[in-house]
Design a protein around this motif. Structure first.
Motif, mmCIF file in Angstrom:
data_model
loop_
_atom_site.group_PDB
_atom_site.id
_atom_site.type_symbol
_atom_site.label_atom_id
_atom_site.label_comp_id
_atom_site.label_asym_id
_atom_site.label_seq_id
_atom_site.Cartn_x
_atom_site.Cartn_y
_atom_site.Cartn_z
ATOM 1 N N VAL A 368 1.039 -1.191 0.006
ATOM 2 C CA VAL A 368 -0.068 -0.004 0.106
ATOM 3 C C VAL A 368 1.069 1.201 0.049
ATOM 4 C CG1 VAL A 368 -1.872 -1.196 1.083
ATOM 5 C CG2 VAL A 368 -0.086 0.141 2.521
ATOM 6 N N GLY A 369 0.496 2.344 -0.433
ATOM 7 C CA GLY A 369 1.055 3.664 -0.118
ATOM 8 C C GLY A 369 0.289 4.639 -1.350
ATOM 9 N N ASP A 370 0.913 5.950 -1.184
ATOM 10 C CA ASP A 370 0.417 6.944 -1.810
ATOM 11 C C ASP A 370 0.574 6.802 -3.469
ATOM 12 O OD1 ASP A 370 -0.684 8.233 0.605
ATOM 13 O OD2 ASP A 370 1.269 9.334 0.652
ATOM 14 N N ASN A 371 -0.343 7.436 -4.188
ATOM 15 C CA ASN A 371 0.044 7.240 -5.597
ATOM 16 C C ASN A 371 1.661 7.998 -5.738
ATOM 17 O OD1 ASN A 371 -2.377 6.438 -6.421
ATOM 18 N ND2 ASN A 371 -3.418 8.568 -6.578
ATOM 19 N N GLY A 372 2.181 7.208 -6.677
ATOM 20 C CA GLY A 372 3.594 7.567 -6.987
ATOM 21 C C GLY A 372 4.553 6.955 -5.953
ATOM 22 N N SER A 373 4.006 6.048 -5.071
ATOM 23 C CA SER A 373 5.168 5.778 -3.912
ATOM 24 C C SER A 373 5.911 4.641 -4.501
ATOM 25 C CB SER A 373 4.293 5.311 -2.762
ATOM 26 O OG SER A 373 3.466 4.240 -3.096
ATOM 27 N N GLY A 374 5.726 3.940 -5.576
ATOM 28 C CA GLY A 374 6.504 2.963 -5.925
ATOM 29 C C GLY A 374 6.092 1.575 -5.658
ATOM 30 N N LYS A 375 4.882 1.564 -5.314
ATOM 31 C CA LYS A 375 4.411 0.000 -4.889
ATOM 32 C C LYS A 375 4.120 -0.799 -6.111
ATOM 33 C CE LYS A 375 -0.312 1.773 -4.583
ATOM 34 N NZ LYS A 375 -0.050 3.334 -4.811
ATOM 35 N N SER A 376 3.610 -0.234 -7.497
ATOM 36 C CA SER A 376 3.612 -1.117 -8.514
ATOM 37 C C SER A 376 4.700 -1.321 -9.086
ATOM 38 C CB SER A 376 2.646 -0.439 -9.576
ATOM 39 O OG SER A 376 1.196 -0.055 -9.146
ATOM 40 N N THR A 377 5.726 -0.441 -9.104
ATOM 41 C CA THR A 377 7.154 -1.076 -9.543
ATOM 42 C C THR A 377 7.802 -1.862 -8.772
ATOM 43 O OG1 THR A 377 7.447 1.286 -10.182
ATOM 44 C CG2 THR A 377 9.504 0.064 -10.204
ATOM 45 N N LEU A 378 7.537 -1.825 -7.469
ATOM 46 C CA LEU A 378 8.136 -2.957 -6.797
ATOM 47 C C LEU A 378 7.430 -4.387 -6.868
ATOM 48 C CD1 LEU A 378 9.827 -3.896 -4.248
ATOM 49 C CD2 LEU A 378 7.944 -3.144 -2.600
ATOM 50 N N ALA A 379 6.020 -4.293 -7.219
ATOM 51 C CA ALA A 379 5.491 -5.676 -7.406
ATOM 52 C C ALA A 379 5.902 -6.075 -8.915
ATOM 53 C CB ALA A 379 4.089 -5.247 -7.463
ATOM 54 N N LYS A 380 6.095 -5.288 -9.713
ATOM 55 C CA LYS A 380 6.522 -5.961 -11.291
ATOM 56 C C LYS A 380 7.989 -6.389 -11.064
ATOM 57 C CE LYS A 380 3.536 -2.691 -13.875
ATOM 58 N NZ LYS A 380 3.347 -1.675 -14.710
#
Length: 588
Positions: A368-380
């Motif tokens: 979880v985190g705010d928009n642009g916090s890097g969560k989707s990049t970490l998941a990928k």
């Protein structure tokens, strides 16, 4: 792949057409020789009997008919050849993209520009093949005319060739100028094409209508198109001006050759028939030479194409594929990220910094985190979709870069927030493969198990195409499309499932039902959930809170709430918003 290998690749599978074209080319010199000798004979027999002249005229007419017919057949074979080459070229580009195992460089403007330039060069390959055939044809014609003319004057041949040389310089300059021009205007072309695509795309129309944006985008398209047309026009005018200057040499050369022949005619060293036949041959020789010389720019274009292919292969295939892949990928039991920082290509700021993370088999991890916090990049990155340096991502203690990435991907399923709406049948959308009778039975059982994933009205005929791309296909809402994407990931039944805002377009009750059911069915398997909905995190045994590219805190739901930090504030804010909404509805 060098020019010779590339040419061999294109000709593979086209042997019959190639042999047919070569056979036709071999016929043309014979026809030209017959036309020359019969023309010579016709004018030398002008004072002879009428029957002789008629027979010569009939022969010339027959030769002309044969010549026209062979040119027609050659044109047809050229068209077929171009169609097959075009298909092969598209197949080759797709094979290059298929070899890429990382999206790091593919999700960048540079990739789109390089692909646009490559496609532009590749689109000219069929022109090269046709030009090559034309050059071979014209070379044979040149040889036969040189042979015929040299019997009367070598000086004429020297004059014709000398005055044709400026065309070579012109052709090479045009090739270089056109290539520089396309590079300079590639972004402008992409801008115009993208806006045109938006203005015509069916899914975009609703926003264009609501926001009255059509005129705005139309103006942007007109501006880009006008600038592109204007720049292309300047190039055409420049090429034409230089071409006009070059064209002056040809008639001068023809005039000089005529003066030589007229002198020979006056000296009676050649006959009138010789003069007319040679004059006609000079015109044909000049035409063939001009065709050959103006076609030489295609070799420059071909050389540029080979360089573009090499660049694309190096940049997006070799650099993205792991060169030291030697190990088979075992069953994923542990994933570990160690001191990882990550920056997207062509960007200076890091998206992730000093990430340390461990995920065990069977874990349910929420990011979880705010928009642009890097969560989707970490998941990928965890899913292996981004290339990272050695020593930062480990699977069962083995460096990810030492594993067979394709084997790794067989153990992973992903639902992205920007999921793809494939214009396929429902069966094909879920299986992403050929669907036979046994496959349909398996898919039917799957849909019965997860009935909320496929709209009820479509379950009776899942062979129907969905989307707005084809006639008689069924259109779906955004939420229905997202359920199909979830079904696709669940059907793969992978040890690792990544849900990146996978239920954002689904109603809250259905979202809760889907997540609860899939987590129940996936006990013992690893699931990573990237979400803004903090209610879903209660089912996770590890929550990772991202903030400005770093892991700010991690732990269980209870741990993070009791800690009173970033996660607690996010939870309290979301809870307050929900209670305010409920209170407002009650007051209404």
């Amino acid at each position: 792949m060098n020019m010779i290998k590339w040419t061999r690749y294109l000709l593979t599978g086209n042997l019959i057409i190639t042999l047919g074209l070569i056979s036709l080319i071999a016929c043309f010199p014979v026809l030209e020789w017959i036309k020359f000798t019969q023309t010579q004979l016709f004018f030398d027999s002008i004072t002879g009997t009428a029957n002789t002249l008629v027979w010569i005229a009939l022969i010339l007419a027959a030769v002309q008919i044969a010549d026209m017919s062979l040119h027609r057949v050659k044109g047809m074979l050229n068209e077929r050849f171009s169609l097959k080459i075009g298909h092969k070229l598209q197949e080759y580009v797709l094979s290059l993209v298929e070899k890429t195992n990382s999206i790091t460089t593919l999700e960048s403007p540079k990739y789109r520009e390089d692909l646009n330039i490559l496609n532009n060069n590749i689109s000219k390959t069929s022109e090269f093949i046709n030009a090559l055939i034309t050059i071979v044809h014209q070379l044979v014609v040149v040889i036969i005319y040189v042979y015929l003319i040299q019997q009367f004057s070598w000086l004429v041949i020297l004059v014709v060739f000398s005055f044709a040389l400026p065309s070579v310089i012109y052709a090479l300059n045009v090739a270089n100028r056109n290539d520089r021009h396309f590079h300079a205007n590639s972004q402008l072309q992409l801008e115009g094409n993208n806006i045109y695509g938006l203005l015509t795309h069916p899914y975009v129309q609703k926003e264009l209508i609501i926001f009255s944006s059509r005129k705005f985008l139309m103006k942007k398209w007109k501006d880009a198109a006008y600038r592109l047309v204007n720049n292309n026009s300047k190039l055409l005018i420049k090429n034409a001006n230089v071409g006009i200057a070059v064209d002056i040499f040809s008639p001068i050369g023809f005039l000089v050759a005529q003066m030589i022949l007229i002198q020979k005619l006056m000296n009676q060293s050649i006959t009138l028939g010789d003069y007319i036949a040679v004059t006609t041959s000079i015109a044909m020789l000049e035409g063939s030479l001009k065709t050959i010389l103006l076609s030489t720019n295609i070799f420059k274009n071909y050389d540029l194409l080979v360089k573009r292919i090499k660049h694309f292969h190096t940049e997006y295939v070799e650099n993205n594929n792991r060169k030291n892949t030697v190990l088979s990928c075992p069953e994923i039991k542990e994933m570990r990220v160690s001191n990882l920082s990550f920056t997207y290509p062509l960007q200076s700021a890091a998206v992730l910094r000093n990430i340390n993370l461990k995920i065990n088999k069977g874990d349910v991890v929420a990011i979880v985190g705010d928009n642009g916090s890097g969560k989707s990049t970490l998941a990928k990155i965890v899913a292996g979709l981004h290339t990272v340096p050695d020593g930062h991502l480990f699977i069962n203690g083995i460096d990810m870069n030492d594993l067979d990435s394709k084997e790794y991907y067989t153990q992973i399923a992903v639902v992205n927030q920007d999921f793809v709406k494939y214009p396929l049948t429902i069966y094909e959308n879920i299986s992403m493969n050929e669907v036979g009778a046994s496959d349909k039975n398996k898919l039917d059982l799957f849909v019965n198990k997860y009935p909320m994933l496929v709209p009820e009205q479509l379950r009776a005929n899942m062979d129907v195409y969905i989307g707005a791309d084809y006639l008689h296909s069924n259109q779906l809402s955004g939420g229905q499309w997202q359920r199909i994407a979830i079904a696709r990931a669940l059907y793969k039944d992978s040890p690792l499932l990544l849900l990146d805002e996978a239920t954002s377009e689904v109603d809250p009750q259905t979202e809760a039902d889907i997540v609860s059911l899939l987590l129940q069915d996936r006990k013992g398997k690893t699931t990573i959930i990237v979400t803004h909905n903090l209610y879903l995190t209660r089912q996770a045994n590890q929550i990772i809170v991202m903030h400005k590219g770093e892991i700010m805190e991690s732990g269980t739901f209870a741990d993070l709430v009791n800690k009173g930090g970033k996660f607690y504030r996010m939870w309290a804010s979301q809870n307050e918003a929900k209670m305010t909404t409920v209170a407002g509805m009650g007051a209404g």
